[in-house]
Design an enzyme around this catalytic site. Structure first.
Site, PDB file in Angstrom:
ATOM      1  N   SER A   1       0.840  -1.198   0.000  1.00  0.00           N
ATOM      2  CA  SER A   1       0.000   0.000   0.000  1.00  0.00           C
ATOM      3  C   SER A   1       0.878   1.252   0.000  1.00  0.00           C
ATOM      4  O   SER A   1       1.716   1.400  -0.890  1.00  0.00           O
ATOM      5  CB  SER A   1      -0.947  -0.048   1.209  1.00  0.00           C
ATOM      6  OG  SER A   1      -1.955   0.920   1.113  1.00  0.00           O
TER       7      SER A   1
ATOM      8  N   ASP B   1      -8.822  -6.250  -4.772  1.00  0.00           N
ATOM      9  CA  ASP B   1      -8.011  -5.180  -4.204  1.00  0.00           C
ATOM     10  C   ASP B   1      -8.656  -3.809  -4.404  1.00  0.00           C
ATOM     11  O   ASP B   1      -9.465  -3.601  -5.307  1.00  0.00           O
ATOM     12  CB  ASP B   1      -6.631  -5.205  -4.886  1.00  0.00           C
ATOM     13  CG  ASP B   1      -5.583  -4.391  -4.156  1.00  0.00           C
ATOM     14  OD1 ASP B   1      -5.894  -3.782  -3.117  1.00  0.00           O
ATOM     15  OD2 ASP B   1      -4.436  -4.372  -4.648  1.00  0.00           O
TER      16      ASP B   1
ATOM     17  N   HIS C   1      -6.726  -6.061  -0.723  1.00  0.00           N
ATOM     18  CA  HIS C   1      -5.601  -5.156  -0.504  1.00  0.00           C
ATOM     19  C   HIS C   1      -4.544  -5.787   0.404  1.00  0.00           C
ATOM     20  O   HIS C   1      -3.358  -5.497   0.275  1.00  0.00           O
ATOM     21  CB  HIS C   1      -6.110  -3.853   0.101  1.00  0.00           C
ATOM     22  CG  HIS C   1      -5.152  -2.712  -0.007  1.00  0.00           C
ATOM     23  ND1 HIS C   1      -4.560  -2.333  -1.198  1.00  0.00           N
ATOM     24  CD2 HIS C   1      -4.657  -1.855   0.932  1.00  0.00           C
ATOM     25  CE1 HIS C   1      -3.761  -1.298  -0.994  1.00  0.00           C
ATOM     26  NE2 HIS C   1      -3.797  -1.001   0.286  1.00  0.00           N
TER      27      HIS C   1
END
Length: 338
Positions: free
Chosen positions: A145, A285, A312
Protein backbone atom coordinates in the site's frame (compact mmCIF):
# COMPACT_ATOMS: atom_id res chain seq x y z
CA UNK A 1 41.21 -52.24 13.13
CA UNK A 2 39.73 -51.00 9.87
CA UNK A 3 36.22 -50.80 11.39
CA UNK A 4 37.56 -48.96 14.46
CA UNK A 5 39.19 -46.39 12.14
CA UNK A 6 35.98 -45.92 10.13
CA UNK A 7 33.95 -45.59 13.33
CA UNK A 8 36.42 -43.00 14.62
CA UNK A 9 36.15 -40.95 11.44
CA UNK A 10 32.36 -41.16 11.68
CA UNK A 11 32.40 -39.88 15.27
CA UNK A 12 34.77 -37.05 14.34
CA UNK A 13 32.60 -36.05 11.35
CA UNK A 14 29.42 -36.15 13.43
CA UNK A 15 31.09 -34.12 16.16
CA UNK A 16 32.26 -31.46 13.67
CA UNK A 17 28.80 -31.35 12.07
CA UNK A 18 27.16 -30.91 15.46
CA UNK A 19 29.65 -28.17 16.36
CA UNK A 20 29.03 -26.37 13.04
CA UNK A 21 25.27 -26.54 13.59
CA UNK A 22 25.73 -25.19 17.10
CA UNK A 23 27.88 -22.31 15.80
CA UNK A 24 25.29 -21.53 13.12
CA UNK A 25 22.53 -21.36 15.72
CA UNK A 26 24.67 -19.18 17.97
CA UNK A 27 25.33 -16.76 15.12
CA UNK A 28 21.69 -16.92 14.01
CA UNK A 29 20.47 -15.53 17.33
CA UNK A 30 23.33 -13.10 17.94
CA UNK A 31 21.72 -9.74 17.27
CA UNK A 32 23.54 -7.36 19.59
CA UNK A 33 26.79 -9.00 20.59
CA UNK A 34 28.23 -7.37 23.72
CA UNK A 35 24.93 -5.63 24.53
CA UNK A 36 21.78 -6.57 26.41
CA UNK A 37 19.67 -8.90 24.25
CA UNK A 38 16.41 -7.29 23.13
CA UNK A 39 14.78 -9.95 20.92
CA UNK A 40 16.08 -8.21 17.81
CA UNK A 41 14.43 -4.87 18.61
CA UNK A 42 16.48 -1.76 17.93
CA UNK A 43 15.56 1.90 17.96
CA UNK A 44 17.45 3.35 15.01
CA UNK A 45 18.36 7.06 15.14
CA UNK A 46 17.13 9.04 12.11
CA UNK A 47 18.38 12.48 11.15
CA UNK A 48 15.72 14.89 9.85
CA UNK A 49 15.60 18.63 9.07
CA UNK A 50 14.08 19.03 12.55
CA UNK A 51 16.68 17.05 14.42
CA UNK A 52 17.19 13.41 15.37
CA UNK A 53 14.42 10.95 16.16
CA UNK A 54 14.25 7.17 16.57
CA UNK A 55 12.37 4.52 14.63
CA UNK A 56 11.46 1.04 15.86
CA UNK A 57 12.84 -2.01 14.06
CA UNK A 58 12.89 -5.72 14.83
CA UNK A 59 15.28 -8.13 13.19
CA UNK A 60 14.61 -11.80 12.50
CA UNK A 61 17.29 -14.23 11.32
CA UNK A 62 20.86 -13.92 10.15
CA UNK A 63 21.45 -14.22 6.41
CA UNK A 64 24.20 -12.27 4.71
CA UNK A 65 22.66 -12.95 1.27
CA UNK A 66 19.04 -11.93 1.93
CA UNK A 67 18.01 -8.94 4.06
CA UNK A 68 14.39 -7.83 3.59
CA UNK A 69 12.95 -4.58 4.90
CA UNK A 70 9.16 -4.53 5.27
CA UNK A 71 7.43 -1.20 4.62
CA UNK A 72 3.95 -0.97 6.12
CA UNK A 73 1.04 0.99 4.72
CA UNK A 74 -0.99 3.88 5.98
CA UNK A 75 0.83 6.18 6.06
CA UNK A 76 1.32 5.80 9.81
CA UNK A 77 -0.06 2.30 10.27
CA UNK A 78 2.32 -0.12 12.03
CA UNK A 79 4.36 -3.23 11.31
CA UNK A 80 1.79 -5.29 13.23
CA UNK A 81 -0.41 -6.19 10.26
CA UNK A 82 2.69 -7.55 8.50
CA UNK A 83 3.56 -10.01 11.25
CA UNK A 84 2.28 -12.83 9.01
CA UNK A 85 5.65 -12.73 7.24
CA UNK A 86 7.36 -14.00 10.39
CA UNK A 87 6.58 -17.70 10.05
CA UNK A 88 7.02 -17.82 6.28
CA UNK A 89 10.31 -15.91 6.11
CA UNK A 90 11.84 -17.60 9.16
CA UNK A 91 11.05 -20.98 7.61
CA UNK A 92 13.08 -19.93 4.57
CA UNK A 93 16.00 -18.67 6.66
CA UNK A 94 15.62 -15.10 5.38
CA UNK A 95 16.89 -12.20 7.42
CA UNK A 96 14.13 -9.60 7.59
CA UNK A 97 13.11 -6.50 9.47
CA UNK A 98 9.79 -5.25 10.74
CA UNK A 99 9.86 -1.49 10.95
CA UNK A 100 7.61 1.32 12.13
CA UNK A 101 8.19 4.44 10.08
CA UNK A 102 8.62 7.77 11.88
CA UNK A 103 5.29 8.97 13.23
CA UNK A 104 3.98 5.42 13.68
CA UNK A 105 3.01 3.91 17.01
CA UNK A 106 6.25 2.26 18.11
CA UNK A 107 8.54 4.97 16.75
CA UNK A 108 8.92 8.60 17.76
CA UNK A 109 5.92 10.74 16.81
CA UNK A 110 6.98 14.34 16.24
CA UNK A 111 4.14 16.77 15.57
CA UNK A 112 5.60 19.04 12.88
CA UNK A 113 3.67 18.29 9.67
CA UNK A 114 6.60 19.36 7.49
CA UNK A 115 8.13 15.93 8.18
CA UNK A 116 5.40 14.05 6.34
CA UNK A 117 6.69 14.09 2.77
CA UNK A 118 7.70 11.29 0.42
CA UNK A 119 11.19 12.71 0.05
CA UNK A 120 11.86 12.69 3.78
CA UNK A 121 10.48 9.16 4.19
CA UNK A 122 12.76 7.97 1.36
CA UNK A 123 15.76 9.45 3.18
CA UNK A 124 14.61 7.67 6.33
CA UNK A 125 14.55 4.28 4.59
CA UNK A 126 18.09 4.87 3.34
CA UNK A 127 19.25 5.56 6.88
CA UNK A 128 17.58 2.35 8.08
CA UNK A 129 19.33 0.43 5.28
CA UNK A 130 22.70 1.66 6.45
CA UNK A 131 21.87 0.81 10.06
CA UNK A 132 21.06 -2.83 9.20
CA UNK A 133 24.21 -3.17 7.05
CA UNK A 134 22.32 -4.06 3.88
CA UNK A 135 23.67 -3.39 0.39
CA UNK A 136 23.23 -4.08 -3.32
CA UNK A 137 24.20 -7.72 -2.84
CA UNK A 138 21.48 -8.58 -0.33
CA UNK A 139 18.94 -5.76 0.19
CA UNK A 140 15.28 -6.33 -0.70
CA UNK A 141 12.47 -3.87 -0.01
CA UNK A 142 8.90 -5.13 0.27
CA UNK A 143 6.26 -2.41 0.55
CA UNK A 144 2.49 -2.77 0.86
CA UNK A 145 0.00 0.00 0.00
CA UNK A 146 1.61 3.32 1.07
CA UNK A 147 4.68 1.18 1.71
CA UNK A 148 4.56 0.35 -2.01
CA UNK A 149 4.68 4.06 -2.86
CA UNK A 150 7.65 4.43 -0.56
CA UNK A 151 9.35 1.33 -2.00
CA UNK A 152 9.03 2.56 -5.60
CA UNK A 153 10.21 6.05 -4.71
CA UNK A 154 13.14 4.60 -2.79
CA UNK A 155 14.09 2.42 -5.76
CA UNK A 156 14.00 5.40 -8.12
CA UNK A 157 16.59 7.16 -5.97
CA UNK A 158 18.59 4.34 -4.39
CA UNK A 159 18.25 1.20 -6.51
CA UNK A 160 22.04 1.09 -6.69
CA UNK A 161 21.84 -0.10 -3.06
CA UNK A 162 19.22 -2.78 -3.73
CA UNK A 163 19.04 -6.34 -4.99
CA UNK A 164 15.27 -6.62 -5.41
CA UNK A 165 12.02 -4.68 -5.13
CA UNK A 166 8.58 -6.05 -4.21
CA UNK A 167 5.50 -3.84 -4.52
CA UNK A 168 2.41 -5.29 -2.89
CA UNK A 169 -0.97 -3.87 -3.89
CA UNK A 170 -0.04 -0.30 -4.86
CA UNK A 171 -0.62 1.41 -8.18
CA UNK A 172 2.02 3.85 -9.43
CA UNK A 173 -0.54 6.62 -9.93
CA UNK A 174 -2.76 8.08 -7.20
CA UNK A 175 -5.13 9.68 -9.77
CA UNK A 176 -5.56 6.27 -11.44
CA UNK A 177 -6.20 4.72 -8.02
CA UNK A 178 -8.88 7.34 -7.33
CA UNK A 179 -10.43 6.78 -10.73
CA UNK A 180 -10.59 3.02 -10.15
CA UNK A 181 -12.31 3.59 -6.79
CA UNK A 182 -14.89 5.90 -8.38
CA UNK A 183 -15.54 4.14 -11.66
CA UNK A 184 -15.23 0.49 -10.65
CA UNK A 185 -15.40 -0.16 -6.91
CA UNK A 186 -18.03 2.45 -6.07
CA UNK A 187 -20.35 1.02 -8.73
CA UNK A 188 -20.16 -2.39 -7.03
CA UNK A 189 -21.58 -0.92 -3.84
CA UNK A 190 -25.24 -0.68 -2.87
CA UNK A 191 -26.36 2.71 -4.30
CA UNK A 192 -28.12 3.71 -1.07
CA UNK A 193 -25.04 2.93 1.00
CA UNK A 194 -22.84 4.81 -1.46
CA UNK A 195 -25.09 7.89 -1.26
CA UNK A 196 -24.87 7.85 2.51
CA UNK A 197 -21.07 7.58 2.41
CA UNK A 198 -20.80 10.38 -0.16
CA UNK A 199 -23.13 12.55 1.91
CA UNK A 200 -20.93 12.20 4.98
CA UNK A 201 -17.85 12.93 2.87
CA UNK A 202 -19.44 16.04 1.39
CA UNK A 203 -20.10 17.33 4.92
CA UNK A 204 -16.54 16.31 5.93
CA UNK A 205 -18.17 14.43 8.78
CA UNK A 206 -15.37 11.85 8.88
CA UNK A 207 -15.43 11.55 12.68
CA UNK A 208 -19.03 10.41 12.59
CA UNK A 209 -18.96 6.75 13.78
CA UNK A 210 -21.46 5.96 11.00
CA UNK A 211 -18.85 6.79 8.34
CA UNK A 212 -16.36 4.13 9.39
CA UNK A 213 -19.16 1.71 10.21
CA UNK A 214 -20.42 1.94 6.62
CA UNK A 215 -16.92 1.62 5.16
CA UNK A 216 -15.92 -1.39 7.24
CA UNK A 217 -18.98 -3.48 6.39
CA UNK A 218 -19.44 -2.35 2.77
CA UNK A 219 -15.90 -1.63 1.57
CA UNK A 220 -13.12 -2.76 3.89
CA UNK A 221 -14.56 -6.25 4.38
CA UNK A 222 -14.70 -6.67 0.59
CA UNK A 223 -11.59 -4.87 -0.59
CA UNK A 224 -9.17 -4.45 2.35
CA UNK A 225 -9.26 -7.86 4.05
CA UNK A 226 -11.85 -10.51 3.16
CA UNK A 227 -11.28 -12.83 6.11
CA UNK A 228 -14.42 -13.30 8.19
CA UNK A 229 -12.42 -12.63 11.34
CA UNK A 230 -9.66 -10.05 10.93
CA UNK A 231 -6.19 -11.12 12.13
CA UNK A 232 -5.05 -9.90 15.52
CA UNK A 233 -2.11 -8.05 13.94
CA UNK A 234 -4.44 -6.10 11.65
CA UNK A 235 -6.74 -5.21 14.54
CA UNK A 236 -3.80 -3.95 16.60
CA UNK A 237 -2.42 -1.95 13.67
CA UNK A 238 -5.85 -0.38 13.14
CA UNK A 239 -6.00 0.67 16.79
CA UNK A 240 -2.48 2.09 16.66
CA UNK A 241 -2.74 4.14 13.46
CA UNK A 242 -1.67 7.78 13.70
CA UNK A 243 -4.84 9.30 12.26
CA UNK A 244 -3.37 12.77 11.96
CA UNK A 245 -0.63 11.69 9.57
CA UNK A 246 -2.88 9.22 7.75
CA UNK A 247 -5.53 11.84 7.01
CA UNK A 248 -2.96 14.44 6.03
CA UNK A 249 -1.32 12.21 3.42
CA UNK A 250 -3.89 9.57 2.36
CA UNK A 251 -7.18 11.19 3.29
CA UNK A 252 -9.86 9.93 5.70
CA UNK A 253 -10.20 6.41 4.26
CA UNK A 254 -8.98 3.82 1.76
CA UNK A 255 -11.99 4.58 -0.43
CA UNK A 256 -10.01 6.68 -2.91
CA UNK A 257 -7.16 9.04 -2.08
CA UNK A 258 -6.80 12.69 -1.14
CA UNK A 259 -4.39 14.72 0.95
CA UNK A 260 -0.76 15.22 0.01
CA UNK A 261 -0.63 12.02 -2.04
CA UNK A 262 -3.63 12.85 -4.25
CA UNK A 263 -1.56 13.90 -7.28
CA UNK A 264 1.33 11.48 -6.80
CA UNK A 265 2.16 9.72 -10.07
CA UNK A 266 5.41 8.00 -11.11
CA UNK A 267 3.99 5.69 -13.77
CA UNK A 268 6.02 7.42 -16.49
CA UNK A 269 9.21 6.81 -14.48
CA UNK A 270 8.86 3.09 -13.87
CA UNK A 271 11.11 2.34 -16.85
CA UNK A 272 13.97 3.79 -14.79
CA UNK A 273 13.78 0.84 -12.37
CA UNK A 274 16.24 -1.79 -13.58
CA UNK A 275 16.54 -4.14 -10.58
CA UNK A 276 14.39 -7.30 -10.39
CA UNK A 277 10.90 -6.19 -9.40
CA UNK A 278 7.78 -8.09 -8.38
CA UNK A 279 4.40 -6.36 -8.68
CA UNK A 280 1.58 -8.00 -6.72
CA UNK A 281 -2.09 -7.53 -7.56
CA UNK A 282 -5.31 -9.12 -6.30
CA UNK A 283 -8.79 -9.60 -7.72
CA UNK A 284 -10.67 -7.78 -4.95
CA UNK A 285 -8.01 -5.18 -4.20
CA UNK A 286 -8.62 -1.45 -3.79
CA UNK A 287 -5.98 -1.24 -6.55
CA UNK A 288 -6.66 -2.27 -10.13
CA UNK A 289 -4.93 -5.66 -10.62
CA UNK A 290 -4.59 -4.95 -14.34
CA UNK A 291 -2.63 -1.80 -13.50
CA UNK A 292 -0.34 -3.84 -11.26
CA UNK A 293 0.27 -6.25 -14.15
CA UNK A 294 1.01 -3.34 -16.48
CA UNK A 295 3.52 -1.96 -13.97
CA UNK A 296 5.40 -5.26 -14.03
CA UNK A 297 5.95 -4.67 -17.75
CA UNK A 298 6.91 -1.01 -17.40
CA UNK A 299 9.89 -1.72 -15.16
CA UNK A 300 12.87 -3.19 -16.98
CA UNK A 301 13.07 -6.51 -15.13
CA UNK A 302 9.60 -7.18 -13.78
CA UNK A 303 7.45 -10.10 -12.71
CA UNK A 304 3.76 -10.17 -11.84
CA UNK A 305 2.01 -12.11 -9.08
CA UNK A 306 -1.78 -12.34 -9.19
CA UNK A 307 -3.82 -13.37 -6.15
CA UNK A 308 -7.26 -14.54 -7.39
CA UNK A 309 -8.81 -14.67 -3.92
CA UNK A 310 -7.03 -11.69 -2.41
CA UNK A 311 -7.79 -8.07 -1.60
CA UNK A 312 -5.60 -5.16 -0.50
CA UNK A 313 -4.06 -7.34 2.19
CA UNK A 314 -3.60 -10.43 0.04
CA UNK A 315 -0.83 -11.56 2.38
CA UNK A 316 -3.72 -12.50 4.67
CA UNK A 317 -6.73 -13.42 2.55
CA UNK A 318 -4.87 -15.18 -0.28
CA UNK A 319 -1.93 -16.14 1.85
CA UNK A 320 -0.69 -19.33 0.20
CA UNK A 321 -0.47 -17.85 -3.30
CA UNK A 322 0.92 -14.56 -2.02
CA UNK A 323 3.64 -16.03 0.19
CA UNK A 324 4.66 -18.78 -2.24
CA UNK A 325 5.01 -16.19 -5.01
CA UNK A 326 7.01 -13.76 -2.87
CA UNK A 327 9.36 -16.47 -1.60
CA UNK A 328 9.83 -17.89 -5.10
CA UNK A 329 10.75 -14.45 -6.45
CA UNK A 330 13.28 -13.74 -3.68
CA UNK A 331 14.93 -17.13 -4.08
CA UNK A 332 15.13 -16.78 -7.86
CA UNK A 333 16.75 -13.35 -7.56
CA UNK A 334 19.16 -14.71 -4.98
CA UNK A 335 20.00 -17.64 -7.30
CA UNK A 336 20.47 -15.19 -10.20
CA UNK A 337 17.63 -16.76 -12.18
CA UNK A 338 16.06 -13.32 -12.58
Amino acid sequence: MRYILIFGVFLLTASCKKENQSNELTNYFSYNQGNVESAGVKMIPIKTPLGEFKVWTKRFGNNSKIKILLLHGGPAMTHEYMECFETFFQREGFEFYEYDQLGSYYSDQPKDSSLWTIERFVGEVEQVRKAINADKDNFYVLGNSWGGILAMEYALKYQKNMKGLLVSNMMASAPDYGKYADEVLAKQMNPEILREIRSLEAKKDFNNPKYMELLISNFYKKHLCRLKEWPDGLNRASKHINGEIYSLMQGPSEFGISGRLAKWDIKSRLHEITIPTLMIGAKYDTMDPKAMEEQSKLVQNGRYLYCPNGSHLAMWDDQKIFMNGVIKFINEVNDKKI
